[in-house]
Design an enzyme around this catalytic site. Structure first.
Site, mmCIF file in Angstrom:
data_model
loop_
_atom_site.group_PDB
_atom_site.id
_atom_site.type_symbol
_atom_site.label_atom_id
_atom_site.label_comp_id
_atom_site.label_asym_id
_atom_site.label_seq_id
_atom_site.Cartn_x
_atom_site.Cartn_y
_atom_site.Cartn_z
ATOM 1 N N GLU A 1 18.859 41.349 35.772
ATOM 2 C CA GLU A 1 20.187 41.063 35.199
ATOM 3 C C GLU A 1 20.843 40.288 36.488
ATOM 4 O OE1 GLU A 1 22.198 44.552 34.448
ATOM 5 O OE2 GLU A 1 21.478 44.706 32.260
ATOM 6 N N CYS B 1 52.398 34.773 48.022
ATOM 7 C CA CYS B 1 53.321 35.792 48.891
ATOM 8 C C CYS B 1 52.880 36.993 49.314
ATOM 9 C CB CYS B 1 54.375 36.070 48.181
ATOM 10 S SG CYS B 1 55.534 34.486 47.765
ATOM 11 N N GLU B 2 51.602 36.997 50.075
ATOM 12 C CA GLU B 2 51.044 38.176 50.490
ATOM 13 C C GLU B 2 50.307 37.754 51.930
ATOM 14 O OE1 GLU B 2 49.680 41.013 48.938
ATOM 15 O OE2 GLU B 2 50.880 40.582 47.070
HETATM 16 N N1 LLP Z 1 24.033 44.319 36.125
HETATM 17 C C1 LLP Z 1 25.104 45.008 36.259
HETATM 18 C C2 LLP Z 1 24.921 46.424 35.266
HETATM 19 C C3 LLP Z 1 26.070 45.133 37.145
HETATM 20 O O1 LLP Z 1 26.895 45.943 37.234
HETATM 21 C C4 LLP Z 1 25.936 43.868 37.778
HETATM 22 C C5 LLP Z 1 27.449 43.519 38.650
HETATM 23 C C6 LLP Z 1 24.988 42.879 37.461
HETATM 24 C C7 LLP Z 1 24.055 42.791 36.797
HETATM 25 C C8 LLP Z 1 25.018 41.634 38.424
HETATM 26 O O2 LLP Z 1 24.780 41.828 39.854
HETATM 27 P P1 LLP Z 1 24.828 40.266 40.688
HETATM 28 O O3 LLP Z 1 23.320 39.972 40.404
HETATM 29 O O4 LLP Z 1 25.808 39.429 40.508
HETATM 30 O O5 LLP Z 1 25.090 41.000 42.074
HETATM 31 N N2 LLP Z 1 33.044 41.459 41.702
HETATM 32 C C9 LLP Z 1 32.064 41.664 42.792
HETATM 33 C C10 LLP Z 1 30.788 41.990 42.144
HETATM 34 C C11 LLP Z 1 30.710 42.860 41.294
HETATM 35 C C12 LLP Z 1 29.502 43.245 40.765
HETATM 36 C C13 LLP Z 1 29.486 44.292 39.549
HETATM 37 N N3 LLP Z 1 28.116 44.562 38.810
HETATM 38 C C14 LLP Z 1 31.983 40.559 43.842
HETATM 39 O O6 LLP Z 1 32.798 39.714 43.780
HETATM 40 O O7 LLP Z 1 31.422 40.645 44.866
#
Ligand code: LLP
Length: 426
Positions: free
Chosen positions: A284, A355-356
């Protein structure tokens, strides 16, 4: 890499970023379609076509407007959604329901009903409570849901604490204690409304070391063995999540094969030894597909020299279009697009307009002499920028433009003030 400098100007997938910023206004999210396609091609070549019975489910949470959903489908990939909203977007884009997989630690009954009604490919179940809800819904509707259990393998991965998800003390997944997990698996195997496929884990995000994926793989193979021993059941699918790290400034992105080959080797060895056909394997990836395919364009406004301290260069966006520096101390780099080949003579701080005091996009960066009206591009903002945008301070959410081979097309219109207050009642 689809970024290049021509005649002193920054181009992205053949399009002049300074001109694009004037054409549509700023802030503006820009994505190179060729970059996105090339990541999927890489995965096709090095994973999907290399191994049998494997799938890629792109993690929609990283970036998922309708046009992206369409592109993911055109590239032959599946999608991982985590909310009714992402599921709805996929369906509206014409994404085949059987290629949708649904994650999330607290799916509502309404969301689960949507999933069952659309007959999506997989529901990744996060608790026994959720399993019971799915069973009830399927019974009422006379349907069977294909499920995996998300487990917390209890491994620690090396990333920002907010994006580490595989450790035991986590809101995600089911802990591996026998007395917790085994009755759930038994319930799923026994249910006539549930088709139990297998086990899912996700250890964390923005990782550069394959250690935690490999440790977690060992742990779920041990679980698979227990399931076989206790219930005589062969698991049909293993989902090893995403988390593959990308280059924001000077990190070194690992090739997909660095993570996937040893994971596959581990799984294949295990099954070869048992003399059993190995289950499907699913990944994923989110960030690693889309982060570097995106950049954000801003216009420089106020420039302030604080004597003896530093120069603050303000842009017309900020934490509302990119919360990551404020939330995770994420580090980015960028360039003045119309001065892309000029000597970088100044060290400045790039800040937003909210504003932060914490609304800082880049703490320290060397750039050419900035002037009001210059266009500033911040690189690698494609993942979790647009999807985490907010209307804080009633700033509008920027539009999204796809660029490809010198052409541009708007895929999300910039929010207007009227859009922003459309649901407000006087
Ligand atoms: N699968 C599941 C179950 C997940 O929880 C996530 C990410 C992914 C796949 C994808 O992960 P990736 O390949 O994108 O690392 N907002 C945070 C990232 C949160 C990720 C949460 N889960 C940021 O901006 O760094």
């Amino acid at each position: 890499m689809y970024r290049e400098v021509k005649d002193g100007k920054l181009f992205f997938d053949g399009v002049d970023m300074t001109e694009l910023s004037k054409k549509y206004g700023t802030p503006l999210y820009v994505y190179s379609e060729n970059d996105i396609i090339s990541r999927f091609e890489d995965l096709k070549k090095n994973f999907v076509e290399k191994y049998e019975r494997v799938r890629v489910a792109y993690a929609a949470k990283a970036f998922f407007p309708l046009a992206m959903a369409k592109l993911v489908d055109e590239c032959g990939m599946c999608v991982d959604v985590v909310s009714g909203g992402e599921l709805y977007t996929a369906i509206k884009a014409g994404f085949p329901a059987e290629k949708i997989e649904f994650n999330g630690n607290n799916k509502s009954i309404k969301e689960l009903e949507m999933a069952v009604d659309y007959e999506i490919g997989r529901i990744i179940v996060d608790s026994l409570q959720e399993l019971a809800s799915i069973e009830k819904i399927c019974k009422e509707k006379g349907k069977v849901a294909k499920i995996l259990f998300r487990v917390t393998p209890g491994v620690k991965s090396d990333s920002h604490d907010y994006i580490v998800t595989g450790k035991k003390d986590s809101k995600f997944g089911i802990p591996l204690d026998d007395e917790v997990i085994m009755p759930q698996i038994k319930a799923a195997i026994d249910s006539e409304y549930i088709d139990f496929y297998g086990i899912h884990f996700h250890v964390g995000s923005q990782l550069f070391d394959n250690g935690s994926h490999l440790q977690a793989t060992d742990i779920i193979l041990a679980l698979v063995e227990k399931i076989k021993n206790n219930f005589g059941y062969d698991v049909k699918e293993l989902n090893v999540g995403g988390g593959f790290g990308v280059t924001y400034v000077d990190e070194h992105r690992q090739p997909y094969t660095y993570f996937l080959d040893p994971i596959m080797e581990k799984i294949e060895n295990y099954y070869t030894e048992k003399g059993v056909k190995r289950p499907n394997v699913v990944i994923e990836p989110g960030r690693s597909i889309i982060a570097e395919a995106g950049l954000t364009l801003y216009t420089i406004g106020s420039i302030k020299q604080i004597p003896g301290i530093r120069k603050y260069v303000s842009v017309d966006g900020g934490m509302t279009d990119n919360i990551r520096p404020a939330l995770y101390e994420a580090v980015y780099t960028g360039v003045i697009t119309n001065k892309a080949d000029q000597p970088k003579t100044e060290t400045v701080r790039i800040c937003g307009k909210c504003c932060e005091s914490g609304d800082i996009l880049i703490r320290d960066i060397d750039i050419a002499e900035p002037e009001a009206g210059d266009t500033f591009a911040i690189f690698s903002t494609g993942a979790y920028g647009y999807t985490m945008a907010s209307n804080y301070n009633k700033n509008t959410i920027p539009g999204v433009v796809f660029v490809k081979d010198g052409q541009d097309r708007v895929v999300v219109k910039a929010q207007t003030y009227d859009d922003m207050i459309a649901n407000e009642i006087l």
